[in-house]
Design a protein around this motif. Structure first.
Motif, PDB file in Angstrom:
ATOM      1  N   ILE A  57       0.829  -1.201   0.000  1.00  0.00           N
ATOM      2  CA  ILE A  57       0.000   0.000   0.000  1.00  0.00           C
ATOM      3  C   ILE A  57       0.867   1.255   0.000  1.00  0.00           C
ATOM      4  N   GLY A  58       0.502   2.178  -0.862  1.00  0.00           N
ATOM      5  CA  GLY A  58       1.229   3.441  -0.974  1.00  0.00           C
ATOM      6  C   GLY A  58       2.299   3.443  -2.028  1.00  0.00           C
ATOM      7  N   THR A  59       2.652   2.306  -2.576  1.00  0.00           N
ATOM      8  CA  THR A  59       3.704   2.221  -3.602  1.00  0.00           C
ATOM      9  C   THR A  59       3.147   1.495  -4.816  1.00  0.00           C
ATOM     10  N   SER A  60       3.221   2.145  -5.962  1.00  0.00           N
ATOM     11  CA  SER A  60       2.747   1.527  -7.195  1.00  0.00           C
ATOM     12  C   SER A  60       3.845   0.664  -7.788  1.00  0.00           C
ATOM     13  N   PRO A  61       3.522  -0.451  -8.394  1.00  0.00           N
ATOM     14  CA  PRO A  61       4.530  -1.294  -9.042  1.00  0.00           C
ATOM     15  C   PRO A  61       5.173  -0.563 -10.210  1.00  0.00           C
ATOM     16  N   PRO A  62       6.404  -0.888 -10.547  1.00  0.00           N
ATOM     17  CA  PRO A  62       7.143  -0.133 -11.577  1.00  0.00           C
ATOM     18  C   PRO A  62       6.564  -0.256 -12.972  1.00  0.00           C
ATOM     19  N   ASP A  63       5.821  -1.329 -13.275  1.00  0.00           N
ATOM     20  CA  ASP A  63       5.310  -1.528 -14.639  1.00  0.00           C
ATOM     21  C   ASP A  63       3.877  -1.076 -14.800  1.00  0.00           C
ATOM     22  N   VAL A  64       3.343  -0.391 -13.805  1.00  0.00           N
ATOM     23  CA  VAL A  64       1.961   0.072 -13.864  1.00  0.00           C
ATOM     24  C   VAL A  64       1.945   1.565 -13.610  1.00  0.00           C
ATOM     25  N   SER A  65       1.302   2.295 -14.516  1.00  0.00           N
ATOM     26  CA  SER A  65       1.169   3.744 -14.371  1.00  0.00           C
ATOM     27  C   SER A  65      -0.311   4.069 -14.188  1.00  0.00           C
ATOM     28  N   LYS A  66      -0.718   4.364 -12.949  1.00  0.00           N
ATOM     29  CA  LYS A  66      -2.107   4.647 -12.661  1.00  0.00           C
ATOM     30  C   LYS A  66      -2.417   6.106 -12.895  1.00  0.00           C
ATOM     31  N   PRO A  67      -3.549   6.448 -13.453  1.00  0.00           N
ATOM     32  CA  PRO A  67      -3.950   7.856 -13.613  1.00  0.00           C
ATOM     33  C   PRO A  67      -4.237   8.461 -12.247  1.00  0.00           C
ATOM     34  N   PRO A  68      -4.219   9.803 -12.153  1.00  0.00           N
ATOM     35  CA  PRO A  68      -4.439  10.452 -10.843  1.00  0.00           C
ATOM     36  C   PRO A  68      -5.753  10.053 -10.207  1.00  0.00           C
ATOM     37  N   ASN A  69      -6.810  10.016 -11.006  1.00  0.00           N
ATOM     38  CA  ASN A  69      -8.138   9.681 -10.478  1.00  0.00           C
ATOM     39  C   ASN A  69      -8.457   8.235 -10.864  1.00  0.00           C
ATOM     40  N   SER A  70      -8.007   7.311 -10.079  1.00  0.00           N
ATOM     41  CA  SER A  70      -8.201   5.887 -10.376  1.00  0.00           C
ATOM     42  C   SER A  70      -8.845   5.206  -9.175  1.00  0.00           C
ATOM     43  N   SER A  71      -9.204   4.006  -9.384  1.00  0.00           N
ATOM     44  CA  SER A  71      -9.842   3.234  -8.320  1.00  0.00           C
ATOM     45  C   SER A  71      -8.854   2.999  -7.185  1.00  0.00           C
ATOM     46  N   TYR A  72      -9.382   2.947  -5.974  1.00  0.00           N
ATOM     47  CA  TYR A  72      -8.503   2.814  -4.823  1.00  0.00           C
ATOM     48  C   TYR A  72      -9.039   1.836  -3.778  1.00  0.00           C
ATOM     49  N   LEU A  73     -10.322   1.483  -3.821  1.00  0.00           N
ATOM     50  CA  LEU A  73     -10.879   0.604  -2.799  1.00  0.00           C
ATOM     51  C   LEU A  73     -10.386  -0.827  -2.984  1.00  0.00           C
ATOM     52  N   GLU A  74     -10.000  -1.448  -1.873  1.00  0.00           N
ATOM     53  CA  GLU A  74      -9.647  -2.863  -1.853  1.00  0.00           C
ATOM     54  C   GLU A  74     -10.588  -3.551  -0.868  1.00  0.00           C
ATOM     55  N   CYS A  75     -11.362  -4.502  -1.379  1.00  0.00           N
ATOM     56  CA  CYS A  75     -12.392  -5.173  -0.555  1.00  0.00           C
ATOM     57  C   CYS A  75     -13.311  -4.122   0.075  1.00  0.00           C
ATOM     58  N   TRP A  76     -13.696  -3.137  -0.709  1.00  0.00           N
ATOM     59  CA  TRP A  76     -14.558  -2.044  -0.286  1.00  0.00           C
ATOM     60  C   TRP A  76     -13.978  -1.244   0.894  1.00  0.00           C
ATOM     61  N   ARG A 134     -10.168 -29.985  -1.501  1.00  0.00           N
ATOM     62  CA  ARG A 134      -9.696 -28.888  -2.337  1.00  0.00           C
ATOM     63  C   ARG A 134      -9.145 -27.745  -1.482  1.00  0.00           C
ATOM     64  N   LEU A 135      -8.111 -27.094  -2.021  1.00  0.00           N
ATOM     65  CA  LEU A 135      -7.501 -25.907  -1.409  1.00  0.00           C
ATOM     66  C   LEU A 135      -7.683 -24.735  -2.350  1.00  0.00           C
ATOM     67  N   LEU A 136      -8.081 -23.575  -1.796  1.00  0.00           N
ATOM     68  CA  LEU A 136      -8.231 -22.353  -2.595  1.00  0.00           C
ATOM     69  C   LEU A 136      -7.033 -21.442  -2.342  1.00  0.00           C
ATOM     70  N   PHE A 137      -6.440 -20.982  -3.419  1.00  0.00           N
ATOM     71  CA  PHE A 137      -5.299 -20.054  -3.342  1.00  0.00           C
ATOM     72  C   PHE A 137      -5.716 -18.755  -4.029  1.00  0.00           C
ATOM     73  N   HIS A 138      -5.867 -17.691  -3.237  1.00  0.00           N
ATOM     74  CA  HIS A 138      -6.267 -16.377  -3.766  1.00  0.00           C
ATOM     75  C   HIS A 138      -5.033 -15.477  -3.786  1.00  0.00           C
ATOM     76  N   TYR A 139      -4.746 -14.977  -4.971  1.00  0.00           N
ATOM     77  CA  TYR A 139      -3.561 -14.130  -5.133  1.00  0.00           C
ATOM     78  C   TYR A 139      -3.997 -12.748  -5.610  1.00  0.00           C
ATOM     79  N   ASN A 140      -3.652 -11.710  -4.811  1.00  0.00           N
ATOM     80  CA  ASN A 140      -3.893 -10.322  -5.180  1.00  0.00           C
ATOM     81  C   ASN A 140      -2.534  -9.699  -5.465  1.00  0.00           C
ATOM     82  N   GLY A 141      -2.285  -9.349  -6.705  1.00  0.00           N
ATOM     83  CA  GLY A 141      -0.988  -8.799  -7.106  1.00  0.00           C
ATOM     84  C   GLY A 141      -1.056  -7.345  -7.498  1.00  0.00           C
ATOM     85  N   HIS A 142      -1.871  -6.554  -6.806  1.00  0.00           N
ATOM     86  CA  HIS A 142      -2.019  -5.152  -7.155  1.00  0.00           C
ATOM     87  C   HIS A 142      -0.788  -4.320  -6.794  1.00  0.00           C
ATOM     88  N   GLY A 143       0.064  -4.790  -5.864  1.00  0.00           N
ATOM     89  CA  GLY A 143       1.223  -4.009  -5.443  1.00  0.00           C
ATOM     90  C   GLY A 143       2.538  -4.544  -5.956  1.00  0.00           C
TER      91      GLY A 143
END
Length: 1350
Positions: A57-76, A134-143
């Motif tokens: 949180i607070g740091t954007s990944p190097p290969d992603v350029s987000k616009p100033p007004n972009s989505s920000y909510l994570e799990c609401w 069964r095993l569930l693996f949830h991966y969030n790679g937004h950062g």
């Protein structure tokens, strides 16, 4: 609806090599039962959930350029509302709680901004916990950076200074299989091949049981950044579908939703789990729509594995369909393994949009929703986002709680979908191969959850299941099973009767559901339902209530079939007592009023009795507690009583039940009584009853096999294996065993003593089996007896082999049966039995061993002796339950309109609701049309040749009016050579065809009433079917005569069944001889066979068996017999028998019936006339007098009547004739060739012709004939009268035939075949007029049949 008749030949589930039940008529349109695919072999659940969140949180990944007004909510959750560490923990907690809604019993573990080692440790730990689940693996790679093309995702180092790649192959080795992976990151599609590819040289993974992958984006795509939606839009769609779907709908419809702010959806009142609230109804509709979309787009097996096997997987894939729709609008294409077809533009999404719009507009009008953004201080609405109120609400998205249900209007979605389903059932179903399944079926499943629409949904579901097994399979595949199982607990009677019908279809399709029903304690529900409508508490019409009871009995039988827990449950519920009591209620004193009997029959109809007996059979099958109770309470007597039921199917079921009762431990007294009862059933007219009785006797033989082996040795019959009876029906050829020299020297059997009376009973049973083996006219029945006798003889050979090594003498037993008590058809066999020693030479047993020594455990019905030449023989096994269950599976509605009809009779002759496009409907329509045409043709023919009617004579006219009642008798003698009425036109009949039948001679000829078909019977057992218009032999088949018997009569039953009679007293009924349209079918089937005159013997001089079929479904049989028997063909039961009162044979039969006269005619079918070999004519009137006796002929008492006992009424309204009054005419001095009633010129007369060439006309009210005709001086060997034209045809052994009118005017004399070198015709053996054409067929003692027409 169209009735689908089952294939009634050998049921496919019967063991190979066993004789089938007697073959019945099957419809070519019968659909094959689909394979059972609805029940997955294994249930799987997700028990471990790993949540890996790489947010940084607070740091954007190097290969992603987000616009100033972009989505920000994570799990609401707004990450900027608190510190990074707290925000990360809050997001992880909220995500876990959102997954918890879908799977509460799973174990969850979060890994927030983890390292490689942390991911490995977490995954391996959770895999150990999951074991094989069964095993569930949830991966969030937004950062972190996007996944690489090398199959790597990114995590962090310990200091969060570097992004560390994590290979998918490593990850797969940690999570293993089965697993489901959720990838919420950009470029997720690049990883799909690495999840599908093999690891460490393994084969690629294609099975959804091993790995499932859900990806937010395809290869090369970036996650959407629309500020109107959360940053984890894909995760929000999967975990909180309703709020994201509502927001997306508002954004996509700015015009209609201009008065609603997106955040206003949080004000929608209600709970997701409460379907009576707006929010709950929307969630309910969403579930129904996504299920329906998946059902209509996915293959059935894939749908079941994704949507019915695992609750969490089903929820994720249901929500994935929504994600596919929303993300595509944002420029992304979600991906998955397995790959799903595109569903984002499915038509049902418009139904969802309509439901959402209806709900939101209603809330807008009520003021609940507005275009005002909600303040951030508003408390959090936990149910909308699946968050319990106890969760800290710091920084959560602003929403409003439940404000009530003001203005809530229920959406018409479900009512409209049910209407669409109803329309499909009425107009759109067509044939299964021509139209897709109804897309509304999953909606019906969801509607069952609603009390408001439940009854209507169940009724429609029942109609759908009536379409056949394929519809049952579809309904079960969509997931209907647990819902209808739970609904059985409902006490509502309006539900119960529909549910019983639904369950009848389910158990008919898949019997494995019996375990579920017993586990849920549903036995009591169906036992209680056996009395449905028999008390005043339930208002239902009689037929509907009887149908309900039939279905309940069928379900009970299916539950307990070969299932001990089911038998135990029914025993505890005293279901056997309930069944027996209901069977007893169907029996009344024979003297009970007819209306009382009819009322009872309606309440306990034959089909209900059938399934009650099958229920009892399954309850006692190898289950000792119920067997003992049956004997203790004398319930077994009810089974014996049903062996004489008026319905053949019920009698067969009773024999089947007695056989199952015999299958327990040895109880000598009861076993003998049961076997004796079954021996009587072996004389039944129905081959199915005889087959079941024979198989049941085989059970008794199997219990006392050693005893029967010794009895077989004492009776010394020919080896059964030398008699090849029905060998084509048995897989293993029965070959003679090598002769054993010890056969004559067998003197001991393990020192076993057998009581002489018991031995006599067993000898009687074994004699019966030998008689069935050699004499029964149906090959399947004789084959079953052949198998039993073979098993006994094989056992005897085995015991003889043992005797060689242990020669301990044993005195002979007395096996002499009381032959006088044998069934009539077995007297011949009994008289041929020769015992080894005279009765006086047989010594009584003196040893102390008891009868139980003769019992052997034959539960597998196989014995193999390793010390003897290897052999394996099996007793026949009944497939009656499987056969009847298969029949039930194809029936739409349990009706009893044709319950007492033989199985081979058309059940649809009287049906009015047949689909005219179905084969059955087309056949009925065709036959009706052809019969109408036949009647028109007959009337036209009669009118055209009415001038040939006799100009003088006596007798009654139609109105019984002739100037005082009687016309003056005509006593003149006509020499047949001159014309007495010059006004009569000349009829010259020319030879139109000559058919070469390629046989020694022709014994019988028979035209079909309206098809171009001529049936020809030769002098032995050959039957030829000719198309006389084309002059082509279409079919030839054997009548399967026994020994040296020959066919002596043939007739049509209902213009469809060909019945043949032989001089051994047997009757055979053949179906599929012709098809509608006149086509001759390849598969001629033996529909039934029985001994119509059991006291007749083949090869005797005389007439053989003569028959007359009456339109009231009665077959009158006589011949070389001292009795006339009246058989109810539909019930396959003897309905009457009386003595001929003569020592000579009956040569011909006719009944006083003319179908053209209708009900007002003077003659009835109960007046029977028989001609005798000594020239005597006898008339029997079977009608009852008002005082209980029989009435005079035509109701006039002026004949020479002999005394008689009258008519006795027996069960079911049928009559047993002890004796009848008869009238005799003795003017003929020689063999009566034929006799027939005529009504030409309005006068009703009897015409008879004798072998001396004399014909006489009779009025049955007068003691002497009206007039005589001297037709010819040479012996008359054939005599035929046309049905509609006053013409007579006679044939002579002197090789000529004559055609005359009823006044004796000769129209034709034919001596030669036509042609340039026309040869002399052969000695005429038989003649037949076409009933509705001027067409004559003549058979002779040569191979040729001549056809003559005008």
């Amino acid at each position: 609806m169209t009735s689908r008749r089952p294939p009634a030949l050998l049921p496919p589930h019967l063991p190979a090599g066993l004789p089938s039940p007697p073959p019945l008529v099957s419809s070519p349109s019968t659909p094959s039962s689909p394979p059972i695919t609805w029940r997955l072999k294994e249930r799987m659940k997700t028990v471990s959930v790993v949540l890996v969140l790489c947010l940084n949180i607070g740091t954007s990944p190097p290969d992603v350029s987000k616009p100033p007004n972009s989505s920000y909510l994570e799990c609401w959750f707004d990450p900027s509302s608190t510190s990074r560490s707290k925000a990360r923990e809050a997001i992880g907690q909220v995500l876990e709680l959102q997954y918890l809604k879908w799977q509460q019993r799973a174990k969850y573990k979060q890994s927030l901004d983890p390292t490689v080692e942390e991911v490995r440790s977490t995954c391996t730990t959770m895999r150990r916990y999951a074991k094989s689940d069964r095993l569930l693996f949830h991966y969030n790679g937004h950062g972190v950076p996007r996944p690489t093309s090398n199959g790597e995702v990114w995590v962090f180092n310990k200091n969060y200074t570097q992004y560390i790649p994590l290979s998918v192959y490593e990850l797969r080795s940690w999570i293993q299989t089965p697993s489901i992976v959720v990838l919420d990151c950009s470029n997720a599609g690049v990883l799909i091949p690495f999840f599908k590819g093999g690891v460490n040289g393994e084969a690629p993974i294609e099975d959804v049981k091993k790995v499932i992958v859900l990806g937010a984006t395809s290869e090369g795509e970036i996650l959407p950044t629309n500020p109107a939606f959360p940053a984890d839009l894909f995760t929000s769609c999967l975990t909180t579908p309703i709020p994201i779907a509502l927001r997306w709908f508002i954004s996509q419809n700015p015009l209609s939703m201009q008065n609603v702010h997106p955040t206003a959806v949080d004000r929608i009142p209600g709970k997701l789990t409460d379907r009576k609230t707006p929010l709950g109804e929307l969630n309910w509709i969403f579930t129904a729509i996504t299920d329906t979309i998946a059902w209509n787009t996915l293959p059935s097996l894939l749908f079941q594995r994704l949507f019915r096997q695992d609750l969490l997987v089903a929820s994720l894939f249901r929500n994935f369909l929504l994600a596919d729709r929303i993300l595509r609008s944002q420029g992304c294409t979600p991906c998955s393994v397995p790959k799903l077809p595109s569903t984002w533009n499915h038509g049902l999404w418009r139904s969802w949009d309509l439901a959402v719009e209806t709900c939101l507009n209603g809330l807008i009008r009520s003021g609940v929703l507005s275009n005002v953004e909600q303040p951030s201080s508003t408390p959090y609405a936990s149910d909308m986002y699946s968050i319990p109120p106890s969760v800290p609400q710091v920084g959560l998205a602003p929403v409003v709680g439940n404000l009530g249900q003001r203005g809530f209007i229920t959406a018409p979605f479900f009512a409209e979908q049910l209407t669409a389903f109803e329309v499909w059932l009425e107009f759109g179903r067509g044939q299964r191969g021509e139209i897709k399944a109804p897309e509304q079926l999953p909606v019906v499943l969801q509607v069952l959850l609603s009390q408001a629409h439940r009854v209507r949904a169940l009724v429609l579901l029942r109609k759908f299941l009536d379409l056949g097994p394929w519809s049952v399979n579809l309904a079960l595949s969509v997931g209907i099973f647990p819902y209808v199982l739970k609904l059985l607990q409902s006490p509502a009677p309006e539900l119960r009767q529909v549910l019983v019908a639904i369950w009848a279809k389910i158990v008919a399709f898949d019997g494995s559901v019996q375990a579920d029903l017993v586990k849920d304690d549903a036995i009591g529900c169906f036992v209680h339902h056996l009395n449905w409508g028999l008390n005043s508490s339930v208002s239902s019409d009689v037929a509907s209530a009887a149908s309900q009871r039939v279905m309940a009995a069928f379900v009970l039988a299916a539950i307990i079939h070969n299932y001990i827990p089911g038998q135990t449950a029914t025993h505890k519920a005293s279901a056997h007592a309930a069944c027996v009591n209901l069977l007893s209620s169907a029996e009344l004193d024979p003297g009970a009023p007819q209306e009382v009997r009819e009322a009872i029959e309606k309440r306990v109809p034959p089909r209900f009795r059938l399934w009650l007996l099958i229920c009892l059979a399954e309850m006692v099958s190898n289950f000792e507690p119920t067997q003992k109770d049956m004997y203790k309470q004398d319930y077994h007597l009810r089974l014996y009583a049903r062996l004489s039921d008026s319905c053949s199917a019920v009698r067969a079921a009773a024999a089947y039940a007695v056989g199952k009762l015999l299958g327990g431990k040895p109880m000598q007294q009861f076993d003998i009584i049961s076997a004796r009862a079954l021996v009587g059933a072996c004389d039944d007219a129905s081959p199915i009853v005889r087959y079941e009785a024979t198989v049941a006797i085989g059970v008794c033989v199997g219990k006392y096999l050693n005893t029967f082996a010794v009895i077989s040795n004492q009776m010394n019959p020919p080896s059964s294996v030398d008699v090849d009876v029905g060998a084509d029906l048995i897989d293993e050829e029965l070959t003679p065993a090598p002769t054993n020299p010890a056969r004559e020297n067998l003197s001991s059997l393990n020192n076993m003593q057998i009581d002489p009376e018991v031995a006599e009973e067993f000898a009687f049973i074994f004699t019966t089996l030998r008689g069935i083996q050699e004499l029964d006219p149906h090959p399947n029945v004789s084959s079953a007896a052949n198998q039993i006798v073979t098993v006994v003889n094989k056992r005897l050979e085995y015991l003889q082999h043992l005797e060689h090594t242990n020669t301990q003498p044993v005195p002979y037993m007395n096996p002499t049966p009381e032959f006088s008590t044998l069934p009539p058809q077995l007297h011949k066999m009994a008289s041929m039995q020769t015992l080894n020693s005279p009765v006086g030479a047989l010594q009584p047993p003196t040893l102390s061993k008891t009868m139980s020594a003769g019992f052997i455990d034959n539960s597998d019905q196989t014995f193999i002796d390793n010390s003897f030449p290897p052999t394996s023989q099996k007793l026949p096994v009944s497939g009656f339950y499987e056969w009847k269950k298969a029949s039930y599976a194809y029936e739409e509605e349990p009706t009893d309109n044709d319950n007492c009809r033989a199985e081979w009779l058309s059940a649809n002759d009287d049906a009015e609701d047949l689909d005219p496009l179905s084969r059955e409907g087309a056949l009925k329509t065709y036959r009706k049309r052809k019969n109408e045409q036949k009647n028109i043709l007959a009337k036209s023919l009669a009118s055209k040749y009415a001038h040939l009617a006799p100009k003088a004579g006596g007798g009654l006219n139609k109105n019984n009016e002739n100037g005082g009642g009687l016309s003056p008798p005509f006593d003149g003698v006509d020499d047949g050579t001159s014309s007495k009425d010059g006004s009569k036109s000349v009829i010259k009949m020319d030879q139109s065809a000559v058919l070469d039948n390629e046989s020694d001679m022709t014994s019988n000829l028979l035209f079909h009433p309206y098809e171009n078909v001529l049936v020809v019977a030769d002098d032995f057992d050959g039957i030829s079917v000719w198309n006389f218009e084309a002059g082509k032999k279409e079919k030839f088949f054997s009548n399967q005569n026994k020994d040296e018997s020959r066919m002596t009569s043939i007739d049509w039953l209902n213009d469809r069944i060909l019945v043949t009679g032989c001089d051994d007293g047997s009757v055979r009924l053949w179906d599929n001889v012709i098809d509608f349209g006149g086509a001759v079918k390849d598969g001629v089937k033996l529909a039934s066979s029985f001994f119509a005159a059991p006291d007749m013997n083949a090869g005797q001089r005389g007439s053989g068996l003569v028959m007359e079929y009456q339109m009231n479904k009665s077959l009158v049989c006589a011949g070389n017999s001292s009795s006339v028997r009246v058989w109810d063909v539909a019930a396959e039961q003897l309905s009457g028998q009386f003595s001929t009162g003569s020592d000579v044979c009956v040569t011909c039969l006719t009944t006083a019936y003319d179908e053209r006269l209708g009900e007002g005619g003077a003659f009835g079918q109960d007046v029977i006339v028989g001609g005798f070999g000594d020239g005597e004519l006898k008339v029997w009137d079977l009608r009852e007098r008002a005082g209980g006796g029989t009435g005079g002929v035509l109701g006039i008492g002026g004949g020479q009547w002999g005394g008689g006992k009258g008519v006795e009424r027996v069960g079911g309204g049928r009559r047993q004739y002890d004796d009848v009054e008869q009238m005799s005419f003795t003017e003929h001095a020689s063999w009566i060739v034929n006799t027939k009633f005529t009504s030409f010129g309005g006068r009703f007369e009897l015409l008879s012709g004798s072998i001396n060439g004399e014909a006489k006309f009779w009025d049955l009210r007068l003691p002497r004939s009206l007039r005589n005709l001297d037709i010819q001086r040479s012996p008359m060997t054939a005599f035929a009268v046309h049905n509609n034209i006053p013409l007579i045809a006679s044939g002579a052994h002197a090789q000529f035939l004559k055609i005359l009118d009823l006044d004796g005017d000769t129209k034709n004399v034919i001596r030669y075949h036509e042609g340039f070198l026309g040869q002399r015709i052969g000695a005429v053996s038989c003649l037949a007029w076409h009933p509705n054409r001027l067409l004559l067929a003549a058979g002779a003692t040569d191979p040729f049949i001549s056809l003559y027409s005008q």
